[in-house]
Design a protein around this motif. Structure first.
Motif, PDB file in Angstrom:
ATOM      1  N   PHE A  64       0.840  -1.214   0.000  1.00  0.00           N
ATOM      2  CA  PHE A  64       0.000   0.000   0.000  1.00  0.00           C
ATOM      3  C   PHE A  64       0.870   1.257   0.000  1.00  0.00           C
ATOM      4  O   PHE A  64       0.671   2.177  -0.803  1.00  0.00           O
ATOM      5  CB  PHE A  64      -0.869  -0.065   1.262  1.00  0.00           C
ATOM      6  CG  PHE A  64      -1.777   1.100   1.515  1.00  0.00           C
ATOM      7  CD1 PHE A  64      -2.834   1.389   0.671  1.00  0.00           C
ATOM      8  CD2 PHE A  64      -1.597   1.893   2.653  1.00  0.00           C
ATOM      9  CE1 PHE A  64      -3.700   2.447   0.951  1.00  0.00           C
ATOM     10  CE2 PHE A  64      -2.464   2.945   2.935  1.00  0.00           C
ATOM     11  CZ  PHE A  64      -3.517   3.225   2.079  1.00  0.00           C
ATOM     12  N   VAL A 106       2.784   1.832  -3.282  1.00  0.00           N
ATOM     13  CA  VAL A 106       1.909   2.395  -4.314  1.00  0.00           C
ATOM     14  C   VAL A 106       1.639   3.872  -4.021  1.00  0.00           C
ATOM     15  O   VAL A 106       1.657   4.714  -4.920  1.00  0.00           O
ATOM     16  CB  VAL A 106       0.594   1.590  -4.435  1.00  0.00           C
ATOM     17  CG1 VAL A 106      -0.394   2.290  -5.363  1.00  0.00           C
ATOM     18  CG2 VAL A 106       0.884   0.178  -4.937  1.00  0.00           C
ATOM     19  N   GLY A 130       4.012   6.181  -5.293  1.00  0.00           N
ATOM     20  CA  GLY A 130       4.022   6.370  -6.744  1.00  0.00           C
ATOM     21  C   GLY A 130       4.699   5.254  -7.510  1.00  0.00           C
ATOM     22  O   GLY A 130       4.815   5.322  -8.729  1.00  0.00           O
ATOM     23  N   HIS A 131       5.165   4.223  -6.811  1.00  0.00           N
ATOM     24  CA  HIS A 131       5.796   3.113  -7.520  1.00  0.00           C
ATOM     25  C   HIS A 131       4.733   2.232  -8.188  1.00  0.00           C
ATOM     26  O   HIS A 131       3.572   2.239  -7.788  1.00  0.00           O
ATOM     27  CB  HIS A 131       6.664   2.302  -6.561  1.00  0.00           C
ATOM     28  CG  HIS A 131       7.764   3.125  -5.965  1.00  0.00           C
ATOM     29  ND1 HIS A 131       8.736   3.717  -6.738  1.00  0.00           N
ATOM     30  CD2 HIS A 131       8.023   3.494  -4.681  1.00  0.00           C
ATOM     31  CE1 HIS A 131       9.557   4.398  -5.954  1.00  0.00           C
ATOM     32  NE2 HIS A 131       9.137   4.295  -4.698  1.00  0.00           N
ATOM     33  N   VAL A 132       5.167   1.493  -9.192  1.00  0.00           N
ATOM     34  CA  VAL A 132       4.223   0.754 -10.038  1.00  0.00           C
ATOM     35  C   VAL A 132       4.384  -0.755  -9.821  1.00  0.00           C
ATOM     36  O   VAL A 132       5.406  -1.333 -10.181  1.00  0.00           O
ATOM     37  CB  VAL A 132       4.457   1.106 -11.525  1.00  0.00           C
ATOM     38  CG1 VAL A 132       3.529   0.295 -12.421  1.00  0.00           C
ATOM     39  CG2 VAL A 132       4.254   2.605 -11.754  1.00  0.00           C
ATOM     40  N   PRO A 133       3.372  -1.403  -9.236  1.00  0.00           N
ATOM     41  CA  PRO A 133       3.484  -2.836  -8.962  1.00  0.00           C
ATOM     42  C   PRO A 133       3.328  -3.664 -10.221  1.00  0.00           C
ATOM     43  O   PRO A 133       2.446  -3.399 -11.038  1.00  0.00           O
ATOM     44  CB  PRO A 133       2.326  -3.099  -7.999  1.00  0.00           C
ATOM     45  CG  PRO A 133       1.321  -2.053  -8.312  1.00  0.00           C
ATOM     46  CD  PRO A 133       2.086  -0.843  -8.776  1.00  0.00           C
ATOM     47  N   GLY A 159      -5.380  -7.010  -8.980  1.00  0.00           N
ATOM     48  CA  GLY A 159      -5.114  -6.842 -10.414  1.00  0.00           C
ATOM     49  C   GLY A 159      -3.691  -7.180 -10.803  1.00  0.00           C
ATOM     50  O   GLY A 159      -3.135  -6.582 -11.723  1.00  0.00           O
ATOM     51  N   LEU A 160      -3.087  -8.130 -10.082  1.00  0.00           N
ATOM     52  CA  LEU A 160      -1.680  -8.452 -10.331  1.00  0.00           C
ATOM     53  C   LEU A 160      -1.492  -9.953 -10.508  1.00  0.00           C
ATOM     54  O   LEU A 160      -2.235 -10.739  -9.932  1.00  0.00           O
ATOM     55  CB  LEU A 160      -0.830  -8.005  -9.132  1.00  0.00           C
ATOM     56  CG  LEU A 160      -0.703  -6.501  -8.927  1.00  0.00           C
ATOM     57  CD1 LEU A 160      -0.052  -6.210  -7.589  1.00  0.00           C
ATOM     58  CD2 LEU A 160       0.108  -5.866 -10.053  1.00  0.00           C
ATOM     59  N   PRO A 161      -0.490 -10.343 -11.284  1.00  0.00           N
ATOM     60  CA  PRO A 161      -0.150 -11.769 -11.341  1.00  0.00           C
ATOM     61  C   PRO A 161       0.591 -12.189 -10.072  1.00  0.00           C
ATOM     62  O   PRO A 161       1.253 -11.377  -9.428  1.00  0.00           O
ATOM     63  CB  PRO A 161       0.764 -11.870 -12.562  1.00  0.00           C
ATOM     64  CG  PRO A 161       1.314 -10.502 -12.766  1.00  0.00           C
ATOM     65  CD  PRO A 161       0.342  -9.520 -12.171  1.00  0.00           C
TER      66      PRO A 161
END
Lengths: 220, 220
Positions: free
Chosen positions: B20, B23, B26-29, B61-63
């Protein structure tokens, strides 16, 4: 089958709900894709500044990819980006259209050219059920553009709630605004890790369209 | 500087809060990364089945990327995955450690070998403020593993709330469970597009550890 996808992102309620449903279906979002005016100042149709769309993307944990074109160069620029997506291993584009057949046809045409699949999670669903879902899932969208030929400026700044839906419908206005009657800006919802801290500025008038300026509360 | 990252994902509250915050920064998972037992049945330490971790990943929404190893092969398998991440353009790993210096040192060592940056968003922060944030941000974590030498089985199935924090602390138990006193399973929070529909089964006992079985409500 889970597919990595990009979502066509306007910053408003329909693209948000389409994204939400695509994720619920198990697909994996890679980026948001938004077309801007040629000068790069504001997004097409919703008229949002990059700062606002970037802040939304950050709250979704996704990068924002921006295309820039005038209407004459729109298709070419759009296809160029779809081609890039395809080359990065992205398999699908997600779109928030409900029943604009012309737009769906166009999206399928340009996607077919580069071999990208297309998903329209809202397609031909009853408007009322879409609006109910937005409210129930606690999406918070604010009316930020109105076509004054059809919707009065007094709706600018209003949050999308059951009351607003009923008010619009009682005036004979499509409460989805599917034909450009109005546009919304998403400021919170289950797809954001935290709300967007927005404030609203002046009303900007451009012909028959009136747009409420949307800014971030902290800094420019 | 925004960086694409993988997050070390246990399925519990600390990895959720670390994610959390990454993110929010501003980092992109890009993906979740979880180590499993060698037989691929359950995750290390939290003992969760793949079905539960996959359902969490879907809601983010992630693998989900899974490594499998016994303790002897753990480091090699871990580095192999970090190497893959690096080759895919991922720049950083995010970890939920609070103050286990040995684990942080190990993470930095193995990440350094493949040139991945490391972020520990919770590092050395006051436990109480971390717990307050979890509750305030409406994360919903359930106690699903206890070390019965330190925490009674009556805590299994309890939702992590202010009351639970106070109860644990009044018993002299670290309410973060940082040293393995207990583990949690995240079932809702601002990083999920919708809650995880879980139900709890039997208590499985393995030496001094008692684990509450976590299953999805619909289908296996």
């Amino acid at each position: 089958m889970q597919k990595p996808f990009i979502t066509s992102w306007s910053g408003g309620k329909d693209s948000a709900l389409a994204f939400f449903r695509a994720v619920q279906q198990g697909h994996v979002p890679i980026a948001l894709f938004t077309m801007f005016e040629e000068d790069g100042e504001r997004s097409k149709s919703h008229g949002l500044k990059k700062q606002i769309l970037s802040a939304q993307a950050e709250r979704m944990g996704l990068p924002l990819v921006i295309g820039q074109a005038d209407w004459a160069g729109y298709e070419e620029e759009f296809i160029r980006h779809l081609q890039n997506f395809k080359e990065q291993g992205i398999e699908m584009g997600v779109y928030g259209d409900i029943d604009l057949q012309d737009h769906l046809d166009w999206v399928e045409k340009v996607s077919g050219k580069v071999g990208l699949d297309v998903l329209h999670p809202l397609w031909q669903e009853a408007r009322r059920s879409l609006l109910e879902e937005l409210v129930e899932e606690e999406f918070k969208a604010v009316v930020t553009v109105v076509d004054t030929a059809r919707v009065g400026e007094e709706f600018l700044g209003r949050v999308f709630t059951r009351e607003l839906i009923e008010e619009l419908e009682s005036l004979g206005i499509d409460a989805c605004g599917e034909e450009g009657e109005f546009h919304t800006t998403l400021v919170d919802g289950p797809i954001f890790v935290e709300p967007l801290p927005v404030e609203f500025g002046e009303i900007i008038r451009n012909g028959q369209y009136s747009m409420l300026e949307v800014k971030l509360q902290t800094g420019e």
